[in-house]
Design an enzyme around this catalytic site. Structure first.
Site, mmCIF file in Angstrom:
data_model
loop_
_atom_site.group_PDB
_atom_site.id
_atom_site.type_symbol
_atom_site.label_atom_id
_atom_site.label_comp_id
_atom_site.label_asym_id
_atom_site.label_seq_id
_atom_site.Cartn_x
_atom_site.Cartn_y
_atom_site.Cartn_z
ATOM 1 N N ASP A 52 1.005 -1.406 0.164
ATOM 2 C CA ASP A 52 -0.023 -0.074 -0.053
ATOM 3 C C ASP A 52 0.850 1.058 -0.104
ATOM 4 O O ASP A 52 0.444 2.255 -0.541
ATOM 5 C CB ASP A 52 -0.693 0.003 1.134
ATOM 6 N N ASP A 89 -3.351 9.770 5.306
ATOM 7 C CA ASP A 89 -3.504 10.560 6.285
ATOM 8 C C ASP A 89 -2.395 11.453 6.559
ATOM 9 O O ASP A 89 -1.470 11.524 5.908
ATOM 10 C CB ASP A 89 -3.570 9.707 7.745
ATOM 11 N N GLN A 134 5.327 9.272 5.013
ATOM 12 C CA GLN A 134 6.357 9.117 3.745
ATOM 13 C C GLN A 134 6.872 10.317 3.726
ATOM 14 O O GLN A 134 8.033 10.422 3.335
ATOM 15 C CB GLN A 134 5.827 8.797 2.337
#
Length: 288
Positions: A64, A137, A237
């Site tokens: 994902d 998010d 990230q």
């Protein structure tokens, strides 16, 4: 048919998954045989804002996290993403690595369902200037471990209170199965539009997760606390430092990401098979 208009594809491989290179070569040959030019991009788990090359569609080979990286690149440009799952959960990357040929053929024939998922946009103002979009998010936490932050939170300028916690997660319905779920947030059907606010280890037991209408705007201001700086992270990230007094605005993004093969059926299958939802001690095995 899509094949008549889709002539270029970027194949995103994951540097931490050796099999992604091998499967990427198979995908490239499959597409070349159908007159589609391919290029490769290797995702190493970080995101410095670099854009992948323009293309008619993107194939991801990873978990994902690889899809999240692709989504931030592709959504603003309207590029659909075909996600092949090489990870553990596959809530977003729902096409399995041993069964991608038929779905990809159907995708090229415009016969595979393509869902559009809402994203959130983030804007930081103050001593830090930063903006981004996220599929899963946005999180805000202290810059050092085992330290709480004080966050003044509003929704459409209506005060929700000051949250003293390890941090706060604001997620989409798609992201409700990720970090928010592990922090006790609700799982939301990804076809729903929603903003979910989940405190992380809040100092007060009265601080509970909230599900809000996505047309509104969440505002978060970092107040004075032992943690003088915080970290705001997009999809786990893209981290950026924020300081006391900085203000973070989060709302539904204007763009949506196009994801191939991500149907409600596959989402609920993932809930049962990956999270081991069974319904009771004598329930049937998932989808037997």
């Amino acid at each position: 048919m899509f094949t008549e208009t889709m002539k270029t594809c970027v194949i995103i491989t994951n540097a931490s998954k050796p099999e992604s290179q091998a499967i990427g070569g198979q995908v490239a040959r499959f597409l070349t045989e159908r007159g589609i030019a391919t290029a490769f991009y290797t995702y190493d788990g970080s995101d410095d804002g670099q854009l992948i090359a323009p293309s008619d569609f993107v194939v991801t080979l990873g978990g994902d996290g690889t899809v999240l990286f692709a989504a931030r690149n592709c959504a603003p440009r309207g590029i659909p993403v075909f996600p092949i799952n090489l990870g553990d959960f596959g809530f977003i990357a729902s096409i399995e690595k041993d069964d991608w040929q038929q779905p990809l053929e159907r995708f090229l024939r415009n016969e595979l369902a393509v869902s559009e998922r809402s994203m959130v946009s983030l804007s930081v103002t103050g001593s830090t200037q930063f903006s981004a979009v996220a599929l899963n998010d946005v999180t805000l936490c202290a810059s050092t471990a085992v330290t709480t932050v004080a966050l003044d939170v509003t929704y459409n300028d209506v005060p929700l209170g000051v949250f003293k916690a390890d941090g706060i997660i604001v997620c989409t319905a798609t992201g409700s199965t990720a970090y928010s779920a592990s922090a006790g947030g609700p799982i939301v059907d990804p076809d729903m539009d929603a903003l979910v606010l989940t405190p992380v280890n809040a100092f007060s037991l009265s601080s509970r997760p909230l599900v809000m209408h996505p047309s509104g705007e969440l505002g978060i201001t970092m107040l004075h606390s032992y943690a003088h700086t915080g970290i705001v992270t997009v999809d786990g990230q893209r981290p950026s430092v924020v300081n006391e007094g900085d203000h973070i605005s989060i709302r539904r993004a204007l763009t949506r990401v196009k994801l191939a093969g991500c149907t409600p059926e596959k989402f609920y299958r993932a809930l049962r098979s990956k999270l081991n939802w069974a319904g009771g001690p004598h329930a049937r095995k998932p989808f037997d």
